[in-house]
Design a protein around this motif. Structure first.
Motif, PDB file in Angstrom:
ATOM      1  N   ILE A   1      69.219  19.237  39.600  1.00 50.60           N
ATOM      2  CA  ILE A   1      68.915  20.610  39.195  1.00 50.60           C
ATOM      3  C   ILE A   1      68.856  21.498  40.436  1.00 50.60           C
ATOM      4  CG2 ILE A   1      67.713  19.993  37.065  1.00 50.60           C
ATOM      5  CD1 ILE A   1      65.069  20.265  38.509  1.00 50.60           C
ATOM      6  N   PRO A   2      69.031  22.811  40.285  1.00 51.23           N
ATOM      7  CA  PRO A   2      69.086  23.703  41.451  1.00 51.23           C
ATOM      8  C   PRO A   2      67.745  23.913  42.139  1.00 51.23           C
ATOM      9  CG  PRO A   2      69.273  24.959  39.416  1.00 51.23           C
ATOM     10  CD  PRO A   2      69.329  23.524  39.021  1.00 51.23           C
ATOM     11  N   LEU A   3      67.850  24.259  43.425  1.00 52.54           N
ATOM     12  CA  LEU A   3      66.686  24.571  44.252  1.00 52.54           C
ATOM     13  C   LEU A   3      66.672  26.069  44.530  1.00 52.54           C
ATOM     14  CD1 LEU A   3      64.285  23.700  46.064  1.00 52.54           C
ATOM     15  CD2 LEU A   3      65.948  23.347  47.905  1.00 52.54           C
ATOM     16  N   ILE A   4      65.519  26.680  44.339  1.00 61.67           N
ATOM     17  CA  ILE A   4      65.346  28.115  44.549  1.00 61.67           C
ATOM     18  C   ILE A   4      64.331  28.323  45.673  1.00 61.67           C
ATOM     19  CG2 ILE A   4      64.548  30.281  43.500  1.00 61.67           C
ATOM     20  CD1 ILE A   4      65.342  28.998  40.763  1.00 61.67           C
ATOM     21  N   ALA A   5      64.667  29.181  46.623  1.00 62.88           N
ATOM     22  CA  ALA A   5      63.764  29.486  47.736  1.00 62.88           C
ATOM     23  C   ALA A   5      63.106  30.836  47.497  1.00 62.88           C
ATOM     24  CB  ALA A   5      64.529  29.499  49.055  1.00 62.88           C
ATOM     25  N   VAL A   6      61.789  30.888  47.568  1.00 57.10           N
ATOM     26  CA  VAL A   6      61.033  32.121  47.325  1.00 57.10           C
ATOM     27  C   VAL A   6      60.319  32.541  48.604  1.00 57.10           C
ATOM     28  CG1 VAL A   6      59.133  33.165  46.023  1.00 57.10           C
ATOM     29  CG2 VAL A   6      60.708  31.593  44.881  1.00 57.10           C
ATOM     30  N   ASP A   7      60.454  33.804  48.952  1.00 58.59           N
ATOM     31  CA  ASP A   7      59.809  34.369  50.141  1.00 58.59           C
ATOM     32  C   ASP A   7      58.289  34.234  50.007  1.00 58.59           C
ATOM     33  OD1 ASP A   7      58.505  36.352  51.837  1.00 58.59           O
ATOM     34  OD2 ASP A   7      60.489  37.206  52.183  1.00 58.59           O
ATOM     35  N   THR A   8      57.663  33.563  50.963  1.00 51.76           N
ATOM     36  CA  THR A   8      56.216  33.327  50.922  1.00 51.76           C
ATOM     37  C   THR A   8      55.421  34.625  50.906  1.00 51.76           C
ATOM     38  OG1 THR A   8      56.481  31.225  52.072  1.00 51.76           O
ATOM     39  CG2 THR A   8      54.288  32.199  52.088  1.00 51.76           C
ATOM     40  N   LEU A   9      55.791  35.569  51.768  1.00 54.46           N
ATOM     41  CA  LEU A   9      55.034  36.817  51.850  1.00 54.46           C
ATOM     42  C   LEU A   9      55.250  37.681  50.608  1.00 54.46           C
ATOM     43  CD1 LEU A   9      55.500  37.704  55.627  1.00 54.46           C
ATOM     44  CD2 LEU A   9      53.418  36.907  54.497  1.00 54.46           C
ATOM     45  N   LYS A  10      56.408  37.596  50.000  1.00 50.76           N
ATOM     46  CA  LYS A  10      56.650  38.332  48.754  1.00 50.76           C
ATOM     47  C   LYS A  10      55.770  37.784  47.639  1.00 50.76           C
ATOM     48  CE  LYS A  10      60.404  40.027  45.782  1.00 50.76           C
ATOM     49  NZ  LYS A  10      60.139  41.450  46.068  1.00 50.76           N
ATOM     50  N   ALA A  11      55.613  36.462  47.599  1.00 55.41           N
ATOM     51  CA  ALA A  11      54.739  35.849  46.598  1.00 55.41           C
ATOM     52  C   ALA A  11      53.281  36.242  46.837  1.00 55.41           C
ATOM     53  CB  ALA A  11      54.891  34.335  46.630  1.00 55.41           C
ATOM     54  N   LEU A  12      52.881  36.324  48.102  1.00 56.86           N
ATOM     55  CA  LEU A  12      51.519  36.749  48.431  1.00 56.86           C
ATOM     56  C   LEU A  12      51.295  38.201  48.019  1.00 56.86           C
ATOM     57  CD1 LEU A  12      48.757  36.327  49.759  1.00 56.86           C
ATOM     58  CD2 LEU A  12      49.837  36.729  51.991  1.00 56.86           C
ATOM     59  N   ALA A  13      52.261  39.063  48.313  1.00 51.75           N
ATOM     60  CA  ALA A  13      52.147  40.479  47.961  1.00 51.75           C
ATOM     61  C   ALA A  13      52.136  40.682  46.455  1.00 51.75           C
ATOM     62  CB  ALA A  13      53.289  41.269  48.590  1.00 51.75           C
ATOM     63  N   ALA A  14      52.753  39.763  45.711  1.00 55.68           N
ATOM     64  CA  ALA A  14      52.840  39.895  44.253  1.00 55.68           C
ATOM     65  C   ALA A  14      51.483  39.778  43.579  1.00 55.68           C
ATOM     66  CB  ALA A  14      53.787  38.839  43.696  1.00 55.68           C
ATOM     67  N   GLN A  15      50.458  39.333  44.310  1.00 58.17           N
ATOM     68  CA  GLN A  15      49.115  39.257  43.739  1.00 58.17           C
ATOM     69  C   GLN A  15      48.431  40.624  43.677  1.00 58.17           C
ATOM     70  OE1 GLN A  15      46.577  35.963  45.091  1.00 58.17           O
ATOM     71  NE2 GLN A  15      48.329  35.116  46.201  1.00 58.17           N
ATOM     72  N   VAL A  16      49.035  41.623  44.314  1.00 57.93           N
ATOM     73  CA  VAL A  16      48.434  42.953  44.391  1.00 57.93           C
ATOM     74  C   VAL A  16      49.025  43.860  43.315  1.00 57.93           C
ATOM     75  CG1 VAL A  16      48.020  44.963  45.862  1.00 57.93           C
ATOM     76  CG2 VAL A  16      48.149  42.676  46.877  1.00 57.93           C
ATOM     77  N   THR A  17      48.151  44.549  42.579  1.00 60.04           N
ATOM     78  CA  THR A  17      48.584  45.547  41.607  1.00 60.04           C
ATOM     79  C   THR A  17      48.001  46.898  42.002  1.00 60.04           C
ATOM     80  OG1 THR A  17      48.649  43.887  39.844  1.00 60.04           O
ATOM     81  CG2 THR A  17      48.619  46.194  39.179  1.00 60.04           C
ATOM     82  N   VAL A  18      48.846  47.762  42.535  1.00 60.73           N
ATOM     83  CA  VAL A  18      48.421  49.107  42.931  1.00 60.73           C
ATOM     84  C   VAL A  18      49.470  50.102  42.460  1.00 60.73           C
ATOM     85  CG1 VAL A  18      47.032  48.407  44.920  1.00 60.73           C
ATOM     86  CG2 VAL A  18      49.492  48.792  45.212  1.00 60.73           C
ATOM     87  N   LEU A  19      49.084  51.352  42.375  1.00 59.70           N
ATOM     88  CA  LEU A  19      49.991  52.392  41.887  1.00 59.70           C
ATOM     89  C   LEU A  19      50.634  53.182  43.025  1.00 59.70           C
ATOM     90  CD1 LEU A  19      47.870  53.770  38.906  1.00 59.70           C
ATOM     91  CD2 LEU A  19      49.755  52.119  38.835  1.00 59.70           C
ATOM     92  N   ASP A  20      50.040  53.126  44.201  1.00 59.65           N
ATOM     93  CA  ASP A  20      50.573  53.916  45.313  1.00 59.65           C
ATOM     94  C   ASP A  20      50.451  53.140  46.613  1.00 59.65           C
ATOM     95  OD1 ASP A  20      47.840  53.877  45.584  1.00 59.65           O
ATOM     96  OD2 ASP A  20      47.638  55.994  46.086  1.00 59.65           O
ATOM     97  N   GLY A  21      51.022  53.702  47.668  1.00 53.44           N
ATOM     98  CA  GLY A  21      50.898  53.090  48.982  1.00 53.44           C
ATOM     99  C   GLY A  21      51.800  51.885  49.176  1.00 53.44           C
ATOM    100  N   VAL A  22      51.457  51.086  50.187  1.00 55.11           N
ATOM    101  CA  VAL A  22      52.245  49.898  50.521  1.00 55.11           C
ATOM    102  C   VAL A  22      51.324  48.686  50.613  1.00 55.11           C
ATOM    103  CG1 VAL A  22      53.960  51.259  51.778  1.00 55.11           C
ATOM    104  CG2 VAL A  22      52.059  50.229  53.032  1.00 55.11           C
ATOM    105  N   VAL A  23      51.925  47.525  50.465  1.00 53.23           N
ATOM    106  CA  VAL A  23      51.198  46.262  50.561  1.00 53.23           C
ATOM    107  C   VAL A  23      51.701  45.511  51.785  1.00 53.23           C
ATOM    108  CG1 VAL A  23      50.662  44.072  49.433  1.00 53.23           C
ATOM    109  CG2 VAL A  23      50.949  46.153  48.063  1.00 53.23           C
TER     110      VAL A  23
END
Length: 222
Positions: A90-112
């Motif tokens: 089956i295929p292997l998928i690589a996920v950006d570690t920092l993108k996964a960490l940032a995905a825990q944040v829910t905000v409406l404005d600004g940057v993470v």
């Protein structure tokens, strides 16, 4: 319908999750000082499958956190993922570690700004918009009073570097979300599903973790 096994071992958090069509249905994880990944990872994989009522043959792909992060942790996670992908064809998928960490944040404005400790005042960091777009690629940088000063919008810092960075990052728009410390396989589910739908996979034989910095071997002074 797709079932993807997600593995995150880039930091002290040994994390395994199973996602169905991008929605995490099971997650097992533990963050320990002693880096127990070698002992815990395969136990978590088997227990996660059992909790989900699945077998290895039900998996459509395996996703692994690609880094940056702990050299040892990344090697353990990638080795396990590659071995399973090869055995199951089956295929292997690589996920950006920092993108996964940032995905825990829910905000409406600004940057993470997700940050992973790289010792002393150096961190692995990236900058994402509130809706998850990459605004600045991952880099290793030494944090000082001038870091991120050019950003006037709210800046939300997450990761295991908050305590050491608070002493120098004091601009009024800087906000530290201390409850978010480590990346987790829980947030990898949606990211890996999006890649799976686009057939955005990596070569099982040749894929290597994104270490970002060369591995340095030090000798004892004794």
């Amino acid at each position: 319908m797709s079932y993807i096994l997600n593995i995150e071992t880039a930091t002290k958090n040994c994390s395994v999750a199973i996602a169905k069509d991008g929605v995490t249905i099971v997650c097992n994880e533990v963050a320990e000082e002693g880096y127990s990944h070698a002992e815990r990872l395969h136990v978590f994989i088997e227990s996660s499958l059992a909790e989900a009522g699945l077998t290895f043959k039900d998996l459509d792909a395996i996703a692994v956190s690609q880094g940056p992060g702990s050299y040892t942790g990344l090697r353990i996670g990638v080795s396990a993922a590659k071995g399973l992908c090869y055995a199951l064809s089956i295929p292997l998928i690589a996920v950006d570690t920092l993108k996964a960490l940032a995905a825990q944040v829910t905000v409406l404005d600004g940057v993470v700004v997700p940050m992973i400790d790289a010792r002393r005042m150096e961190v692995y960091s990236a900058v994402f918009s509130a809706d998850g777009k990459h605004l600045r690629e991952t880099q290793a940088e030494v944090i000082d009073e001038g870091s991120f000063q050019e950003i006037d919008a709210p800046v939300y810092f997450v990761g295991d570097c908050n305590e050491k960075c608070k002493t120098v990052l004091t601009k009024p728009n800087f906000r530290f979300l201390d409850q978010i410390i480590y990346p987790s396989a829980r947030e990898m589910g949606l990211l890996s599903c999006e890649k799976y739908k686009k057939s955005d996979t990596v070569d099982v034989a040749y894929f290597e973790p994104f270490y970002l910095k060369d591995f340095m071997i030090t000798t004892s002074k004794k």
